[in-house]
Enzyme design. Sequence first.
Site: not given
Length: 417
Positions: A180, A203, A225, A256-258, A340
């Site tokens: 996270p 990311d 980018k 990020g995360g899983d 999100m």
Amino acid sequence: MAEYDDHPAYPVGLRLNGRRVVVVGGGQVAQRRLPALIAAGADITLVSPSATASVEAMADTGEIRWERRRYQDGDLTDTWYALVASSDAEANDAASAEAERTRTWCVRSDDAEAATAWTPATGRSEGITVAVLTTTSQGRDPRHSAAVRDAIVEGLRDGTLAAPHHRTRAPGVALVGGGPGDPDLITVRGRRLLAEADVVIADRLGPRDLLDELPPHVEVIDAAKIPYGRYMAQEAINQALIDHAKAGKAVVRLKGGDPFVFGRGMEEAQALAAEGIACTVVPGISSSISVPGAAGIPVTHRGVAHEFTVVSGHVAPDDPRSLVDWAALAQLRGTLVLLMAVDKIGSIARALIDHGKSPDTPVALVQEGTTAAQRRVDATLATVGERAAAEDVRPPAVIVIGEVVAVGPEPSGHSAE
């Protein structure tokens, strides 16, 4: 054993697969040592009148054979290795004496000096076993052995202890879930692969602090980018993974995360598979459970919530592209976790209320969860849209809807309604 006092132990790795091992005593020592013997494939007989619940479970599942009695002379016949660890001093002495007569290597948990073998402090990391023994003229120091073991294993796992591979590594891609945001919450395997990478495509929401630890030769690419050219963003990322892997590089896609929780990891895995490129998936701690937890919110709690549902809120409820059944979600009694969804929370809240969810349902918005910038804003379903705007809540943020929001102590960084 005095004749051995001034001589160091000779280190060796025992290959016990299919070979008879006898353990005398079913207490805490056996409970700690048996799993490694089972993993080594040993044919294990436990001799003990009683055993801990965990040891008994090993017998019940057939991992070991349990003779429910005291040690008897002859129990070590045809035995390759013995662990003597009972609370019966007389039985321990007798078993140790039999081991000496039969030339069976024997570990004594109660009297190391009476043993013919010592168990080292052992740790493992990606196919490497680290075993540490400290011996001096003043005696053994198991605590020092364990501390040295821990330092070596931790260094191997997080890449701070350089251990380059001298065999050629096969190129490929690892899709690594970075967790996270807190760099300490990446998995051990993820951190090790990151330390071994030639190229890292990261990311924005990945654990960025870890990138500063990479050696200078590692090429770090910001996924946000990558020039789009004739591709859409995800296609450009897929192509970058493919190109670097085909160039013979070890590539880490740091997410990020899983990777598979709203991370588009499967799209990347499918693109790599289509090109015949080896892909390893390293699961990560999803923000859907870790961020609420860091803010003091359990996604389930006895007597409050027996379920939790994770929903993407990047598409508004009235958008024809939405795949979410908001009417069904409004009827659930458990916890809703939205990812999100910051800019859509007003319309989501209205949809849930319109479909029958109480306007008084507690809501928490947790921004930048697990990082130093973490903050929590509380509201209700009726007020969350206004509260999010008034408090200028911005992504990344996890939104929790349900009675669990009111469970537990008020955390630091809490912003009351």
